[in-house]
Structure formats: C-alpha cells, structure tokens
Design a protein around this motif. Structure first.
Motif, mmCIF file in Angstrom:
data_model
loop_
_atom_site.group_PDB
_atom_site.id
_atom_site.type_symbol
_atom_site.label_atom_id
_atom_site.label_comp_id
_atom_site.label_asym_id
_atom_site.label_seq_id
_atom_site.Cartn_x
_atom_site.Cartn_y
_atom_site.Cartn_z
ATOM 1 N N ILE A 36 4.236 -3.904 0.972
ATOM 2 C CA ILE A 36 4.052 -4.217 2.433
ATOM 3 C C ILE A 36 4.862 -5.216 2.886
ATOM 4 O O ILE A 36 5.275 -6.349 1.831
ATOM 5 N N GLU A 37 5.622 -5.380 4.191
ATOM 6 C CA GLU A 37 6.195 -6.697 4.130
ATOM 7 C C GLU A 37 5.629 -7.639 5.181
ATOM 8 O O GLU A 37 5.005 -6.883 6.239
ATOM 9 N N VAL A 38 5.435 -8.900 4.567
ATOM 10 C CA VAL A 38 4.784 -9.837 5.513
ATOM 11 C C VAL A 38 5.735 -11.002 5.708
ATOM 12 O O VAL A 38 6.026 -11.545 4.915
ATOM 13 N N ALA A 39 5.923 -11.097 6.934
ATOM 14 C CA ALA A 39 6.769 -12.293 7.301
ATOM 15 C C ALA A 39 8.024 -12.582 6.556
ATOM 16 O O ALA A 39 8.726 -13.238 6.173
ATOM 17 N N GLY A 40 8.726 -11.034 6.512
ATOM 18 C CA GLY A 40 9.861 -11.086 6.031
ATOM 19 C C GLY A 40 9.903 -10.963 4.334
ATOM 20 O O GLY A 40 10.977 -10.806 3.390
ATOM 21 N N THR A 41 8.704 -11.230 3.727
ATOM 22 C CA THR A 41 8.578 -11.046 2.344
ATOM 23 C C THR A 41 7.846 -9.676 1.823
ATOM 24 O O THR A 41 6.621 -9.548 2.711
ATOM 25 N N PRO A 46 -0.877 -4.642 -2.270
ATOM 26 C CA PRO A 46 -1.655 -5.109 -1.487
ATOM 27 C C PRO A 46 -3.134 -5.034 -1.501
ATOM 28 O O PRO A 46 -3.874 -5.931 -1.360
ATOM 29 N N ALA A 47 -3.660 -3.700 -1.695
ATOM 30 C CA ALA A 47 -4.907 -3.366 -1.724
ATOM 31 C C ALA A 47 -5.611 -4.220 -3.058
ATOM 32 O O ALA A 47 -6.809 -4.545 -2.999
ATOM 33 N N THR A 48 -4.809 -4.411 -4.086
ATOM 34 C CA THR A 48 -5.240 -5.114 -5.254
ATOM 35 C C THR A 48 -5.536 -6.535 -5.108
ATOM 36 O O THR A 48 -6.276 -7.161 -5.545
ATOM 37 N N ILE A 49 -4.413 -7.248 -4.406
ATOM 38 C CA ILE A 49 -4.529 -8.379 -3.974
ATOM 39 C C ILE A 49 -5.742 -8.798 -3.109
ATOM 40 O O ILE A 49 -6.433 -9.825 -3.303
ATOM 41 N N SER A 97 1.555 -9.719 -6.947
ATOM 42 C CA SER A 97 1.990 -9.518 -5.480
ATOM 43 C C SER A 97 3.647 -9.668 -5.458
ATOM 44 O O SER A 97 4.037 -9.430 -4.262
ATOM 45 N N GLY A 98 4.033 -10.183 -6.422
ATOM 46 C CA GLY A 98 5.515 -10.400 -6.046
ATOM 47 C C GLY A 98 6.091 -11.673 -5.511
ATOM 48 O O GLY A 98 7.144 -11.955 -5.145
ATOM 49 N N ILE A 99 4.967 -12.502 -5.397
ATOM 50 C CA ILE A 99 5.373 -13.913 -4.861
ATOM 51 C C ILE A 99 6.155 -14.792 -5.687
ATOM 52 O O ILE A 99 7.289 -15.357 -5.612
ATOM 53 N N ILE A 100 5.920 -14.583 -7.285
ATOM 54 C CA ILE A 100 7.114 -14.959 -8.321
ATOM 55 C C ILE A 100 7.675 -13.782 -8.548
ATOM 56 O O ILE A 100 7.161 -12.600 -9.489
ATOM 57 N N TYR A 244 -1.161 4.434 -2.108
ATOM 58 C CA TYR A 244 -1.445 3.416 -1.357
ATOM 59 C C TYR A 244 -2.420 2.554 -2.278
ATOM 60 O O TYR A 244 -2.317 1.182 -2.216
ATOM 61 N N ILE A 245 -2.921 2.946 -3.444
ATOM 62 C CA ILE A 245 -3.710 2.278 -4.557
ATOM 63 C C ILE A 245 -3.145 3.182 -6.171
ATOM 64 O O ILE A 245 -2.782 4.206 -5.781
#
Length: 322
Positions: A36-41, A46-49, A97-100, A244-245
């Motif tokens: 999913i896209e959150v604030a351009g990221t 997402p469900a696992t997070i 999450s892909g933050i890194i 989705y999961i």
C-alpha cells in the motif's frame, strides 16, 4: 526444504534474507502480500506490520508485569529475552515493510543484524531454561552477565557470518549459504528443543503442579503451526486471500502467541511478592487474634481473683465480729 538451500524457502515466503541469497538478484516468492502507499511511500506486508505493532504492545505489557514481580525467580534473566524479542520485532518491521528498501546499501547489514538477533534471542531463551536449576543463583552478576556476554558474542558471530555470506567474503558464497542455513534452522532449532526439554524436566522433577506443562505444549504447538503455515502453505493462503495476506501474516501471529506462552509458563511457575505480603498479613492477624484471646483470659483470671478476694475479706470480718 533441502539442506542448506534457501531457494525453495524463498520461493514460498518472502523472508528478509531472500533478496540477498540464492541468485545474483536474490529470490522472489511465487506469491506475496500486496503493498500500500502511505504518504508517497510504498509499505509492504501491511497486515503483517499491524501484527508486529500488536506484538510490540503486548511485549511491553509482559515486560511491565515481569518487572512488577520483585521476588520471582529468574525475573531479570527472562526479561532480557523479551527485550530482545521486542528489538527483533522492531528491526523486522523496518525490513519487511520496505522502510529500508532491498536496494539500499544498508539492507544487507540490517538483515545480518536481524539474523544475528534471531539467533541471540534463541540463545537467550536457551540459557533461561537453565535458570530454574539454580546452577548459579538467579539475579546475580554471574548469572546476568553470562547471558548478556554470551548473547552478545552469538550476535556478533552470526552478524559477521551473515555479512560475509551476503558480500561473498572469507570463502562464503551467497549462492550457496549453507552455514547461514545451519545457523537459522539447525542451531536455533536445537536451542529451542533443549529449552523445552529442560522445562519439562524441571516440571516433572521439581514442581508438584503439572499445569505448566500445558503452557509448554500450547507454546510449542503455536510455534510449530506457525512454521508449518510459513514454509508450507504460504502460497496457497496468498492465492486464496487475493494477495491481501500470506503465510508471513499467520507465522507472525503464531510466533507472538508462542512468546506469550513463554511468559505464561514463566508466570505460572513463579510467585510474586504480593503473595508473600498477603501471607504476612494473615500471620499478623493470627497473632493479633491470639493476643486478644490471651488478654481476655488474663482479664477473666483477674476478675475471678478479685471476686475471690472480696469473698475472703467478708468471711474474715464475719469471723472477727463473732
């Protein structure tokens, strides 16, 4: 799952190690959870997070309850395991999450730290399995620093092994990461098996209550089911759930439940200081009641002695008048 091979594993589930081993560009799973896209990221899994965030909250609550049991055996030792699990969960959030991102130059080092922390957490749990046998007195510097320093050594050793594997250093090969596979699945599995065996032995030989065995069985069942879903049915779940999961979602839930059962087991075999306080109050009340009964007996004796003295005095005056 073939020995030393990540290919089939990574084709089934998107582990953090998969972009770095097995092929020059890593291995992509057959089916994985959509992003999913959150604030351009872009945020992956997402469900696992969400489950990871719940795990952080639950771990904080468990740590608070452990710290509140001031007289419990192994309190300071077991809390280190939960601190490490909390740090492990936070690090996994950054990677999954892909933050890194996987393309980042930092990703191999964070992944190496993640693998090292997984192994150190299993090692910490293993050493906690021996605390109940009182080989060294719990809560002492010897007990605490043995766990801290050995866990730090395990973390550093596995971090070096993972980094060398990812970078192809010191004769390690990312296309054939056998040593890393052995650490993740053989060493950690053996540590868990020894911990469970020690706790069963402790319950059978030391405790009168057999109910903690249920906590061990439930925890082992949750972890086994989670691993089975993760490595066997992830693709099927992903296809049925329309991306989705995937298996990582249920694997994270089962791991959290297994960790919660570790806390439940530890809590069931320890006593908190409140129980000792209640016992002391009961003793105080018993002594107070005993003193009150003694006081009544003494008053009763004095009353009778006073009455007897009056009777003797009257009898003496009557004899004198006569």
């Amino acid at each position: 799952m073939s020995f030393g091979d990540f290919n089939r594993i990574c084709e089934t589930v998107a582990l953090t190690v998969c972009p770095l081993v097995g092929a020059p560009q890593g291995i992509e799973p057959t089916c994985y959870s959509r992003n999913i896209e959150v604030a351009g990221t872009l945020i992956f899994q997402p469900a696992t997070i969400i489950i990871h965030v719940i795990a952080l909250i639950m771990t904080t609550i468990m740590i608070y309850h452990i710290k509140s049991k001031y007289t419990a055996v192994g309190r300071k030792e077991i809390v280190m395991f939960f601190y490490m699990y909390m740090l492990l969960t936070f690090l996994e959030v950054l990677l999954v999450s892909g933050i890194i991102p996987t393309a980042s130059t930092l990703y191999p080092y964070f992944t190496a730290a993640h693998i090292g922390l997984i192994t150190a957490t299993f090692w910490c749990l293993l050493l906690n399995g021996f605390v109940g046998f009182q080989l060294t007195e719990d809560g002492t510097p010897t007990s605490l620093w043995t766990i801290r320093l050995s866990s730090l050594f395990i973390f550093a050793a596995v971090f070096f092994l993972a980094t060398a594997t990812f970078k192809g250093m010191a004769s390690f090969n990312p296309l054939r990461p056998v040593a890393l596979w052995i650490v993740l699945y053989v060493f950690n599995g053996a540590a868990l098996a020894i911990y469970i065996s020690c706790q069963v032995l402790l319950i059978v030989n030391t405790l009168d209550d057999r109910w903690p065995l249920g906590d061990i069985i439930f925890g082992m069942s949750f972890y086994t089911v989670g691993q089975l879903i993760l490595y066997k049915f992830s693709v099927q779940i992903c296809d049925k759930a329309k991306h989705y999961i995937d298996g990582l979602f249920f694997g994270t839930i089962c791991t959290l439940l297994a960790v919660m059962m570790v806390y439940k087991y530890w809590d069931s075999i320890t006593k908190e200081d409140l129980e000792f306080s209640v016992g002391s109050k009961q003793n105080i009340w018993e002594v107070r009641e005993l003193l009150e009964d003694s006081a009544r007996t003494i008053d009763y004796i004095f009353i009778h002695l006073h009455t007897l003295k009056r009777v003797q005095t009257q009898f003496s005056w009557q004899n004198f008048l006569y």
